[in-house]
Design an enzyme around this catalytic site. Structure first.
Site, PDB file in Angstrom:
ATOM      1  CG  HIS A 131      -1.980   0.151   8.647  1.00 44.98           C
ATOM      2  ND1 HIS A 131      -0.802   0.807   8.926  1.00 44.98           N
ATOM      3  CD2 HIS A 131      -1.885  -1.074   9.237  1.00 44.98           C
ATOM      4  CE1 HIS A 131      -0.014   0.023   9.647  1.00 44.98           C
ATOM      5  NE2 HIS A 131      -0.648  -1.120   9.861  1.00 44.98           N
ATOM      6  CG  HIS A 182       1.427  -4.552   7.298  1.00 50.23           C
ATOM      7  ND1 HIS A 182       1.549  -5.713   8.031  1.00 50.23           N
ATOM      8  CD2 HIS A 182       1.043  -3.597   8.182  1.00 50.23           C
ATOM      9  CE1 HIS A 182       1.237  -5.473   9.293  1.00 50.23           C
ATOM     10  NE2 HIS A 182       0.924  -4.185   9.416  1.00 50.23           N
ATOM     11  CD  GLU A 210       3.981  -2.440   9.907  1.00 49.74           C
ATOM     12  OE1 GLU A 210       3.175  -1.486   9.778  1.00 49.74           O
ATOM     13  OE2 GLU A 210       3.944  -3.242  10.869  1.00 49.74           O
TER      14      GLU A 210
END
Length: 368
Positions: free
Chosen positions: A115, A189, A329
Site C-alpha cells: 500500500h 480501503h 478495494e
C-alpha cells in the site's frame, strides 16, 4: 468562505508536527452522512439507513485522530478507511525496474512493499476543498508526492474527489500526473459491516463478485502471474454467497492468506453510461442493507478482515475482532511491475491517470 448547509467542517486534532487536521461532514438529500478527514483521506464514518429507516455507521474506524496515530494502530495498520497510494496492494521484494533503473521501495510487509510503503498516502495530510454540483456534494483532496517519496520516481500530483450523491451513492474519482515514469495504483480501503460497525462479524453477509477468475498468491501473498478460474473453488462468488460459507475448506490459497485476501479479475461486461461496470454486491439480511460497487478498474481485492484480532476498539467501543469488516478495494492487480501479462500500471509524463469507483447504498424491501 462559508460552506453549504449540508457540509460542515470541524477540527479533528493536531499532528505531532503541529499541523491542524480537519473533519468534513457531508449529508445528502436522503440523510446519508459521510465524514472524511484530510489526514489520509480517511472515511471516518458512513451512516446509511436500514429497511426500518434506522441510520447506522457501516464502516470501521475511530472517532479521534489520536487513535489513528496510536502505536497500537500503527503496529496493526489495517488502513481503516484510508486513501491508498502510490501503489495499492503489494510489490514483491519492495523493488522494481523501470527504463533500465532499479528502484528500491520501503519494505513494510516483510520483504515486500504494501500500500505504498511508508509514508503511504494513508499517513499524509491532504489539501481539502468542498464542492456542490447538481448530483450532490463532496470533497476534493489533493497533494503532491515528491520525486523519491517512499522510493518512487517522479513528482506525482494527485487529486481524489469524493462525491456523496443524492442518488444514495458515493463516487470516488482519482486523477494523477507525473514528471517521470512511475507505477500508480490508487484505491480506497474502507471496511464495511452492513449491520453496523462493532456489531459482530461479516461472515453471514452475502457477497457477489463479477469475477470469473482471480490471481493466486504465494506464501508472501505475491501473485505469480497466474489468472485462475474460480469455478469449483471457494473463490466462486459469481452468485450471492455467504462470506463464511466456505472459509473452513482446506484450500491452499485460504490457508496462505488466513482467509480471503485476494485480487479478483473482473469480467469484461459492458460498462454503463458513466464508464463503470458492476464489480460487487453485498447483502445483509438482518438490516436489509445492500451495497453495490461499480468501477473502471480491472480488479478488486476482497479482504475479509482476517488480521483483526480484537486489539483495536471502534467508535461504538467494541473490539474489532476477526472478520469484523470486509474491504472491497478496486484496483489494478498486485505486483504488476513484475508481471508483464497483467494490465499495466506505469504512468508516463504527459499521460493522465484516471480511475473511478461508485458505491451505491440501498435496502431490500421489508418482505425480502
Amino acid at each position: 468562505m462559508s460552506l453549504p448547509a449540508n457540509i460542515q467542517r470541524s477540527d479533528f486534532g493536531t499532528l505531532p508536527d503541529g499541523r491542524p487536521v480537519s473533519c468534513y461532514r457531508i449529508t445528502n438529500a436522503s440523510g446519508i452522512e459521510l465524514r472524511v478527514t484530510d489526514y489520509g483521506g480517511i472515511i471516518l464514518s458512513l451512516k446509511t439507513p436500514d429497511r426500518q429507516g434506522r441510520f447506522d455507521d457501516i464502516v470501521l474506524g475511530f472517532d479521534s485522530l489520536a487513535d489513528y496515530l496510536s502505536p497500537a494502530y500503527r503496529q496493526a495498520n489495517p488502513y481503516f478507511g484510508a486513501l491508498i497510494g502510490r501503489y495499492a496492494n503489494r510489490i514483491g521484494g519492495a523493488e522494481f525496474s523501470l527504463e533500465g533503473q532499479c528502484y528500491r521501495l520501503v519494505s513494510n510487509d516483510g520483504a515486500n512493499s504494501l500500500h505504498g510503503g511508508d509514508p503511504g498516502f494513508d499517513r499524509c495530510l491532504w489539501q481539502a476543498d468542498t464542492f456542490v454540483e447538481a448530483r450532490g456534494s463532496g470533497l476534493v483532496l489533493s497533494r503532491v508526492s515528491d520525486d523519491g517519496e517512499a522510493g518512487y520516481p517522479g513528482r506525482l500530483s494527485v487529486r481524489v474527489r469524493y462525491l456523496l450523491g443524492d442518488d444514495d451513492s458515493l463516487e470516488i474519482a482519482y486523477h494523477a500526473e507525473t514528471t517521470r515514469a512511475t507505477p500508480v495504483n490508487l484505491t480506497q480501503h474502507s471496511y464495511f459491516n452492513l449491520r453496523g460497525e462493532g456489531n459482530g462479524d461479516v461472515l453471514d453477509h452475502r457477497l457477489m463478485l463479477a469475477a470469473g477468475a482471480y490471481t493466486p498468491v504465494d506464501e508472501q501473498l505475491i501473485p505469480g502471474g497466474e489468472i485462475a478460474p474460480v469455478v469449483g473453488t471457494p473463490f466462486d462468488f459469481t452468485t450471492l454467497t455467504a462470506i463464511g460459507a466456505r472459509l473452513a475448506q482446506h484450500h491452499p490459497q485460504l490457508v496462505r492468506a488466513g482467509g480471503y485476501d485476494h485480487n479478483f479479475v473482473l469480467d469484461g461486461d459492458e460498462a454503463d453510461n458513466q464508464g463503470l461496470r458492476v464489480a460487487a454486491q453485498v447483502v445483509e439480511a438482518e438490516s436489509g442493507r445492500v451495497l453495490e460497487v461499480a468501477t473502471s478498474e480491472p480488479g478488486i481485492q476482497f479482504y475479509a478482515g482476517n488480521a483483526l484480532d480484537g486489539t483495536l476498539r471502534g467508535k461504538a467501543g467494541q473490539p474489532y475482532r476477526r472478520h469484523a469488516g470486509l474491504a472491497l478495494e478496486t484496483q489494478h492487480f498486485p505486483d504488476s511491475p513484475h508481471q508483464p501479462a497483467f494490465p499495466g500500471t506505469i504512468l508516463q509524463p504527459g499521460e493522465v491517470y484516471r480511475s473511478r469507483t461508485r458505491y451505491r447504498f440501498s435496502c431490500l424491501a421489508a418482505s425480502d
